[in-house]
Design an enzyme around this catalytic site. Structure first.
Site, PDB file in Angstrom:
ATOM      1  N   TYR A 144      26.238   7.078   4.959  1.00  0.00           N
ATOM      2  CA  TYR A 144      25.861   5.736   4.504  1.00  0.00           C
ATOM      3  C   TYR A 144      24.394   5.727   4.073  1.00  0.00           C
ATOM      4  O   TYR A 144      23.505   5.368   4.828  1.00  0.00           O
ATOM      5  CB  TYR A 144      26.153   4.703   5.598  1.00  0.00           C
ATOM      6  CG  TYR A 144      27.633   4.479   5.725  1.00  0.00           C
ATOM      7  CD1 TYR A 144      28.265   3.472   5.018  1.00  0.00           C
ATOM      8  CD2 TYR A 144      28.416   5.329   6.502  1.00  0.00           C
ATOM      9  CE1 TYR A 144      29.636   3.301   5.088  1.00  0.00           C
ATOM     10  CE2 TYR A 144      29.799   5.154   6.578  1.00  0.00           C
ATOM     11  CZ  TYR A 144      30.396   4.141   5.870  1.00  0.00           C
ATOM     12  OH  TYR A 144      31.755   3.970   5.925  1.00  0.00           O
ATOM     13  N   ARG A 151      17.596   1.876   8.895  1.00  0.00           N
ATOM     14  CA  ARG A 151      17.515   2.845  10.006  1.00  0.00           C
ATOM     15  C   ARG A 151      16.066   3.248  10.248  1.00  0.00           C
ATOM     16  O   ARG A 151      15.590   3.328  11.373  1.00  0.00           O
ATOM     17  CB  ARG A 151      18.306   4.118   9.648  1.00  0.00           C
ATOM     18  CG  ARG A 151      19.795   3.944   9.629  1.00  0.00           C
ATOM     19  CD  ARG A 151      20.490   5.297   9.536  1.00  0.00           C
ATOM     20  NE  ARG A 151      20.405   5.901   8.223  1.00  0.00           N
ATOM     21  CZ  ARG A 151      21.377   5.877   7.321  1.00  0.00           C
ATOM     22  NH1 ARG A 151      22.522   5.266   7.584  1.00  0.00           N
ATOM     23  NH2 ARG A 151      21.241   6.469   6.147  1.00  0.00           N
ATOM     24  N   ASP A 189      31.839   3.963  18.249  1.00  0.00           N
ATOM     25  CA  ASP A 189      32.640   3.977  17.019  1.00  0.00           C
ATOM     26  C   ASP A 189      34.098   4.151  17.399  1.00  0.00           C
ATOM     27  O   ASP A 189      34.424   4.811  18.390  1.00  0.00           O
ATOM     28  CB  ASP A 189      32.202   5.097  16.068  1.00  0.00           C
ATOM     29  CG  ASP A 189      32.623   4.814  14.627  1.00  0.00           C
ATOM     30  OD1 ASP A 189      31.752   4.417  13.823  1.00  0.00           O
ATOM     31  OD2 ASP A 189      33.824   4.973  14.307  1.00  0.00           O
ATOM     32  N   ALA A 216      34.355  -1.668  19.066  1.00  0.00           N
ATOM     33  CA  ALA A 216      33.088  -2.333  19.405  1.00  0.00           C
ATOM     34  C   ALA A 216      33.304  -3.771  19.885  1.00  0.00           C
ATOM     35  O   ALA A 216      32.606  -4.241  20.786  1.00  0.00           O
ATOM     36  CB  ALA A 216      32.156  -2.321  18.197  1.00  0.00           C
ATOM     37  N   ASP A 234      26.753  -3.080  12.673  1.00  0.00           N
ATOM     38  CA  ASP A 234      26.926  -2.641  11.272  1.00  0.00           C
ATOM     39  C   ASP A 234      28.409  -2.428  10.975  1.00  0.00           C
ATOM     40  O   ASP A 234      28.843  -1.304  10.722  1.00  0.00           O
ATOM     41  CB  ASP A 234      26.119  -1.348  11.056  1.00  0.00           C
ATOM     42  CG  ASP A 234      26.131  -0.894   9.601  1.00  0.00           C
ATOM     43  OD1 ASP A 234      26.435  -1.713   8.717  1.00  0.00           O
ATOM     44  OD2 ASP A 234      25.838   0.295   9.353  1.00  0.00           O
ATOM     45  N   CYS A 274      27.956  -5.876   4.883  1.00  0.00           N
ATOM     46  CA  CYS A 274      27.972  -5.039   3.678  1.00  0.00           C
ATOM     47  C   CYS A 274      28.960  -5.592   2.665  1.00  0.00           C
ATOM     48  O   CYS A 274      29.427  -4.882   1.790  1.00  0.00           O
ATOM     49  CB  CYS A 274      28.267  -3.589   4.018  1.00  0.00           C
ATOM     50  SG  CYS A 274      29.854  -3.346   4.780  1.00  0.00           S
TER      51      CYS A 274
HETATM   52  N1  SAH Z   1      25.891   2.440  10.941  1.00  0.00           N
HETATM   53  C1  SAH Z   1      26.472   3.578  10.250  1.00  0.00           C
HETATM   54  C2  SAH Z   1      27.505   3.176   9.220  1.00  0.00           C
HETATM   55  C3  SAH Z   1      28.636   2.333   9.758  1.00  0.00           C
HETATM   56  S1  SAH Z   1      30.084   2.401   8.813  1.00  0.00           S
HETATM   57  C4  SAH Z   1      25.361   4.416   9.624  1.00  0.00           C
HETATM   58  O1  SAH Z   1      24.196   4.013   9.596  1.00  0.00           O
HETATM   59  O2  SAH Z   1      25.667   5.510   9.147  1.00  0.00           O
HETATM   60  C5  SAH Z   1      31.209   1.544   9.818  1.00  0.00           C
HETATM   61  C6  SAH Z   1      31.761   2.340  11.002  1.00  0.00           C
HETATM   62  O3  SAH Z   1      32.498   1.425  11.825  1.00  0.00           O
HETATM   63  C7  SAH Z   1      32.733   3.459  10.675  1.00  0.00           C
HETATM   64  O4  SAH Z   1      32.267   4.669  11.234  1.00  0.00           O
HETATM   65  C8  SAH Z   1      34.058   3.050  11.333  1.00  0.00           C
HETATM   66  O5  SAH Z   1      34.757   4.132  11.926  1.00  0.00           O
HETATM   67  C9  SAH Z   1      33.582   2.115  12.412  1.00  0.00           C
HETATM   68  N2  SAH Z   1      34.517   1.082  12.894  1.00  0.00           N
HETATM   69  C10 SAH Z   1      35.405   0.356  12.186  1.00  0.00           C
HETATM   70  N3  SAH Z   1      35.998  -0.563  12.975  1.00  0.00           N
HETATM   71  C11 SAH Z   1      35.453  -0.423  14.209  1.00  0.00           C
HETATM   72  C12 SAH Z   1      35.630  -1.087  15.448  1.00  0.00           C
HETATM   73  N4  SAH Z   1      36.483  -2.109  15.578  1.00  0.00           N
HETATM   74  N5  SAH Z   1      34.879  -0.689  16.509  1.00  0.00           N
HETATM   75  C13 SAH Z   1      34.010   0.341  16.391  1.00  0.00           C
HETATM   76  N6  SAH Z   1      33.806   1.004  15.236  1.00  0.00           N
HETATM   77  C14 SAH Z   1      34.521   0.641  14.160  1.00  0.00           C
END
Ligand code: SAH
Length: 330
Positions: A144, A151, A189, A216, A234, A274
């Site tokens: 990402y 970050r 995650d 999450a 995120d 996003c």
């Molecule tokens: N913050 C990250 C990008 C996040 S992308 C960075 O800086 O690189 C979104 C992420 O959320 C993905 O990895 C996906 O697997 C995860 N995801 C999707 N639904 C979720 C949930 N309900 N609980 C936890 N993670 C989840």
């Protein structure tokens, strides 16, 4: 069935040929030269913003991973691909067009080698932190890039010894930036592959970040024993269409509402959307509702946007999709 009635490639009366794309890609790459320092990974083509509607291309240390999101660009592949190879001079080009939006354009999901040989993964650097990027199997194009500046800002603002909860951590980006500044971090995650990748990244950088595989939403509600100075939220793009805007709002409300009791006094939340569908105003409004429902005061300390290699044309508001609200509870 496309949501888009038209895609503007040019407003001039000019041939849509390889030379046109060579000029565009050269301009796109040139415009990023000084934009994103301290890294060897950047988005070099961002769809409408670079006058290549439906094409995105990310460069990971010379390995380009791209996505074709429109029938137009699919049909013009023989025209723009040679232009991209000529101008960007990549080591390899790999296509990861596996997103749902392709169906609306009547296109099948596709992944495959377009040029050279792409390794399974490569390592990139972001402000001195190393990240493994799974070029063929990661989410989106593998990393990402758009959250880079947010970050980095967390890495700058977090204090040694503070605790950070990184929800939706993917390969551990926020966690690693915070851990490098001396924070104790926990990443969450839902995908086991993401947790594994984040753990490998922590090890490669010699930081002791923890990562857990969990939903999450549930994890926040399950009442973890510790409390946090920072919580990063995120979530993925839940709403791609206007009809789903309410479900995204509701999801953000839930995340903020569940995060507030887990914060230490004066703790902070970075709430990201996003999706173009939930704009900055609505994001802050949603956080306000959640704070009100918890009976806490909340301050807006700033808003960060997608990093500069994802340019947002003012004439194309849909191009500004990523907003992160920096919130502090009173
Ligand atoms: N913050 C990250 C990008 C996040 S992308 C960075 O800086 O690189 C979104 C992420 O959320 C993905 O990895 C996906 O697997 C995860 N995801 C999707 N639904 C979720 C949930 N309900 N609980 C936890 N993670 C989840």
């Amino acid at each position: 069935q496309s949501r888009f009635q038209a895609r503007v490639i040019s407003l001039e009366d000019e041939p849509i040929d390889q030379a046109l794309f060579e000029r565009r890609f050269a301009a796109a790459i040139c415009s990023r030269k000084n934009l994103v320092a301290e890294t060897n990974a950047r988005r070099i083509v961002f769809s409408e913003a670079d006058l290549a509607p439906g094409l995105i291309a990310d460069d990971y240390d010379g390995h380009i991973v791209l996505q074709v999101r429109s029938l137009t660009m699919e049909n013009l592949k023989d025209v723009w691909l040679p232009a991209l190879i000529k101008v960007a001079k990549p080591k390899s080009v790999y296509e990861r067009s596996e997103m749902q939006g392709r169906q609306e354009e009547g296109l099948p999901s596709f992944a495959g080698q377009l040029y050279g040989e792409t390794p399974e993964e490569t390592t990139i650097e972001e402000s001195g932190i190393r990240f493994i990027v799974p070029l063929k199997s990661g989410l989106k194009t593998g990393f990402y890039l758009d959250q880079r500046n947010t970050r980095r800002e967390l890495g700058r603002r977090v204090l040694p010894g503070q605790t950070v909860l990184d929800c939706f951590c993917y390969s551990g980006g926020f966690s690693l930036h915070a851990a490098r500044s001396g924070a104790q971090t926990t990443g969450i995650d839902i995908r086991p592959e993401a947790v594994d990748l984040a753990q490998r990244n922590a090890k490669a950088n010699g930081v002791g970040s923890e990562f857990h595989e969990a939903n999450a939403f549930d994890w926040l509600e399950s009442g973890p024993k510790e409390s946090f100075d920072w919580i990063v939220l995120d979530p993925p793009a839940i709403a791609k269409t206007e009809a789903k805007r309410d479900s995204l709002k509701w999801a953000i409300w839930k995340l903020v509402h569940r995060s507030v009791p887990l914060l230490k006094p004066g703790g902070r939340i970075i709430a990201c959307s996003c999706s173009y569908q939930l704009d900055r105003k609505e994001l802050v409004e949603t956080a306000r509702l959640a704070a009100g429902d918890r009976g806490v005061r909340m301050y807006l300390e700033g808003v960060t946007l997608q990093d500069l290699d994802h340019p947002a044309p003012v004439q194309f508001p849909e191009g500004l999709y990523l907003k992160c609200a920096w919130l502090r509870i009173g």
